[in-house]
Scaffold this motif. Structure first.
Motif, PDB file in Angstrom:
ATOM      1  N   VAL A  85     -64.133  41.365  80.621  1.00 41.61           N
ATOM      2  CA  VAL A  85     -64.228  40.441  79.650  1.00 41.61           C
ATOM      3  C   VAL A  85     -63.711  38.944  80.433  1.00 41.61           C
ATOM      4  O   VAL A  85     -64.264  37.880  79.740  1.00 41.61           O
ATOM      5  N   ARG A 272     -68.227  39.362  75.212  1.00 46.30           N
ATOM      6  CA  ARG A 272     -68.058  40.454  76.032  1.00 46.30           C
ATOM      7  C   ARG A 272     -67.034  41.390  75.533  1.00 46.30           C
ATOM      8  O   ARG A 272     -67.208  42.655  75.635  1.00 46.30           O
ATOM      9  N   ASP A 275     -69.074  43.324  72.989  1.00 47.36           N
ATOM     10  CA  ASP A 275     -69.969  44.423  73.800  1.00 47.36           C
ATOM     11  C   ASP A 275     -68.919  45.652  74.098  1.00 47.36           C
ATOM     12  O   ASP A 275     -69.528  46.679  74.254  1.00 47.36           O
ATOM     13  N   GLU A 276     -67.791  45.479  74.482  1.00 50.81           N
ATOM     14  CA  GLU A 276     -66.930  46.560  75.124  1.00 50.81           C
ATOM     15  C   GLU A 276     -66.175  47.482  74.061  1.00 50.81           C
ATOM     16  O   GLU A 276     -66.132  48.578  74.215  1.00 50.81           O
TER      17      GLU A 276
END
Length: 281
Positions: A85, A272, A275-276
């Motif tokens: 990230v 990010r 998304d994780e």
């Protein structure tokens, strides 16, 4: 709070500047003009009352659904997420490069002492991992070295992350003047916190902006200092800019602004993190 030094975006970014909130949407390069500013050359007629439509209702909750199965539960899982990230120089803007050292030590955790000086402490039990990436724009064209950093902290729970945000707000209230290290300090700190839906915050559960002056004994005069921090679930992300000669927060005729790059790095990390952690369709 962590270190105080500590895809091109097609999203609306909330930029906190000097205690005021300016919002803007970018679909590529930004020439600094507002969508309805003097740079507009549209020949379309002004809408009539019959053409006018009611504005879309503002969202009441962040569009983010975390997947418990993807939430990090160990230090190793948390560090992998933090490294995935954290914003490196490419996430800021062209011209930024890695500093040396580039990443913080895995066990590094600074604390603000009773004397308002930052010291090395012990990572709290509620923090699984924290990573800071250091970047800069080297001195060039009469401008000084602009040093920036991005930090990702992964907490065990959302409540732990929320507590960090609250503690960050209190630090500026208790210590408006802080010593970073020998020869470096920040003064006149002011902080502003906005939960989702307040003050233009549409990207995170909570957001904080701190602003003040940065003083380096090796550089003449005061420079702008800004710290942006946001929380998404159990993760907090932050970006910091320690100003330098030739720079200011907003773009000027002859001076380069830093706020746009700082917000871009912050929003990139939020994207990010989503998304994780988000539920995958």
């Amino acid at each position: 709070m962590t270190y105080r030094d500590r895809r091109p975006l097609r999203a609306c970014c909330a930029v906190l500047v000097g205690g005021l909130l300016a919002t803007g949407c970018a679909g590529g390069a930004d020439d600094g003009k507002g969508p309805e500013g003097k740079g507009s050359t549209s020949a379309a007629p002004a809408p009539t009352k019959a053409q006018a439509t009611a504005p879309a209702p503002a969202p009441t909750a962040l569009d983010f659904t975390p997947d418990p199965k993807r939430a990090p539960k160990t230090e190793a899982e948390a560090r992998r997420l933090a490294l995935a990230v954290v914003a490196g120089p490419d996430a800021w803007a062209p011209g930024y490069v890695k500093r040396t050292p580039y990443l913080s030590d895995p066990d590094y955790w600074p604390v603000l002492g009773a004397n308002c000086s930052w010291e090395t402490g012990t990572r709290p039990a509620g923090v699984l991992a924290s990573v800071t990436a250091y970047s800069e724009i080297p001195a060039t064209g009469g401008k000084g070295v602009l040093r920036v950093a991005a930090t990702v902290t992964v907490h065990r729970t959302e409540s732990d992350a929320d507590w960090e945000m609250a503690s960050t707000l209190e630090e500026a209230l208790n210590c408006p003047d802080q010593k970073l290290r020998d020869g470096e300090r920040i003064t006149g700190l002011m902080s502003l916190g906005n939960p989702f839906g307040v003050g233009g915050n549409a990207t995170a559960h909570d957001a904080i902006r701190e602003g003040g002056s940065y003083i380096n004994d090796a550089v003449k005069g005061k420079q702008p200092y800004s710290w942006y921090q946001s929380r998404l679930g159990q993760v907090t992300v932050a970006t910091v800019v320690k100003g330098a000669p030739g720079y200011q927060e907003l773009n000027g005729d002859t001076i380069t602004g830093t706020a746009q790059a700082q917000v871009q790095a912050l929003v990139t990390m939020l994207q990010r993190a989503e998304d994780e952690l988000e539920v995958q369709s």
